[in-house]
Design a protein around this motif. Structure first.
Motif, PDB file in Angstrom:
ATOM      1  N   ALA A 141       0.834  -1.209   0.000  1.00  0.00           N
ATOM      2  CA  ALA A 141       0.000   0.000   0.000  1.00  0.00           C
ATOM      3  C   ALA A 141       0.866   1.255   0.000  1.00  0.00           C
ATOM      4  N   LEU A 142       1.945   1.220   0.777  1.00  0.00           N
ATOM      5  CA  LEU A 142       2.847   2.373   0.821  1.00  0.00           C
ATOM      6  C   LEU A 142       3.568   2.564  -0.505  1.00  0.00           C
ATOM      7  N   GLU A 143       3.998   1.463  -1.108  1.00  0.00           N
ATOM      8  CA  GLU A 143       4.676   1.554  -2.404  1.00  0.00           C
ATOM      9  C   GLU A 143       3.747   2.146  -3.461  1.00  0.00           C
ATOM     10  N   LYS A 144       2.483   1.759  -3.411  1.00  0.00           N
ATOM     11  CA  LYS A 144       1.491   2.289  -4.343  1.00  0.00           C
ATOM     12  C   LYS A 144       1.320   3.798  -4.159  1.00  0.00           C
ATOM     13  N   LYS A 145       1.424   4.265  -2.923  1.00  0.00           N
ATOM     14  CA  LYS A 145       1.299   5.697  -2.642  1.00  0.00           C
ATOM     15  C   LYS A 145       2.550   6.470  -3.068  1.00  0.00           C
ATOM     16  N   LEU A 146       3.710   5.834  -2.898  1.00  0.00           N
ATOM     17  CA  LEU A 146       4.975   6.541  -3.134  1.00  0.00           C
ATOM     18  C   LEU A 146       5.408   6.566  -4.597  1.00  0.00           C
ATOM     19  N   LEU A 147       5.098   5.521  -5.331  1.00  0.00           N
ATOM     20  CA  LEU A 147       5.571   5.432  -6.717  1.00  0.00           C
ATOM     21  C   LEU A 147       5.170   6.639  -7.572  1.00  0.00           C
ATOM     22  N   PRO A 148       3.901   7.114  -7.523  1.00  0.00           N
ATOM     23  CA  PRO A 148       3.544   8.283  -8.337  1.00  0.00           C
ATOM     24  C   PRO A 148       4.301   9.546  -7.934  1.00  0.00           C
ATOM     25  N   LEU A 149       4.797   9.580  -6.685  1.00  0.00           N
ATOM     26  CA  LEU A 149       5.505  10.759  -6.190  1.00  0.00           C
ATOM     27  C   LEU A 149       6.997  10.707  -6.485  1.00  0.00           C
ATOM     28  N   SER A 150       7.486   9.558  -6.952  1.00  0.00           N
ATOM     29  CA  SER A 150       8.926   9.374  -7.135  1.00  0.00           C
ATOM     30  C   SER A 150       9.463  10.055  -8.393  1.00  0.00           C
TER      31      SER A 150
END
Length: 217
Positions: A141-150
């Motif tokens: 869930a965290l990876e899904k949130k962070l990937l668009p911000l990377s």
């Protein structure tokens, strides 16, 4: 003779103008009135919009100055766009200090859901939520949130750092080291982040070597 012809031509032009006016005067008058109303309407809207923003800014200032979380939250619930986002973010700091972590995360999610707010504020709220939940929330869930911000975000460097930490948390030290190596190649990497990544990267490199060694035995 020439004078008579000129006079006749002038009369003909005058008749044509009068005919044009008769046929189109309603349209011409209507267009003039519309232009006047449009100008007045735009002027009124600009003044109203300016006053609304001034009122919103004043309201936020008084709420923030109070340092009272309930006052800030009441303002946040009534505000819109950037002012709502700023109020929610202001409440987050107070809530974390009071140990009301779940309420703080709720406010961060409210900022992310504020479609009228600037993307920078919404992305910041997502980064702050990820930071708070980095060691406890579901990694997927965290990876899904962070990937668009990377990438393409004002907080892309931080998002990439968090993705590396998240990978290490899942024992994927190869991925963590690779992300950190890529970050260290960036000339615009802030010095404090560079120092932190170098230390963590060294630790993850050791963990990577230990993992590879255990697999070979």
């Amino acid at each position: 003779m020439a004078d008579i012809l000129d006079e006749a031509q002038q009369d003909l032009k005058q008749e044509k103008l009068e005919l044009l006016w008769q046929e189109n005067r309603n349209f011409i008058i209507g267009s003039i009135i519309f232009a006047i109303l449009l100008t007045a309407g735009l002027s009124y809207w600009r003044n109203w919009d300016y006053q609304q923003k001034m009122d919103a800014t004043t309201g936020y200032y008084h709420a923030f100055k109070s340092n009272d979380v309930d006052t800030i939250l009441n303002y946040a619930d009534s505000a819109k766009g950037d002012h709502a986002a700023l109020a929610h973010l202001s409440a987050v700091g107070v809530l974390f200090k009071k140990g009301r972590n779940d309420d703080a995360v709720k406010q961060l999610r409210a900022v992310q859901a504020e479609s009228g707010a600037d993307k920078m504020y919404r992305d910041l709220a997502a980064i702050m939520e990820a930071s708070h939940l980095l060691n406890s929330a579901d990694p997927a869930a965290l990876e899904k949130k962070l990937l668009p911000l990377s990438s393409g975000s004002a907080w892309s460097l931080t998002a990439q750092e968090f993705l590396a930490v998240l990978a290490a948390r899942q024992k994927d030290f190869d991925k963590a080291v690779q992300i950190f190596d890529n970050l260290l190649q960036k000339p615009d990497l802030p010095q404090d982040m560079r120092s932190r990544i170098e230390k963590l990267g060294a630790l993850y490199a050791i963990k990577k070597a230990e993992k590879n060694a255990s697999l070979q035995n």
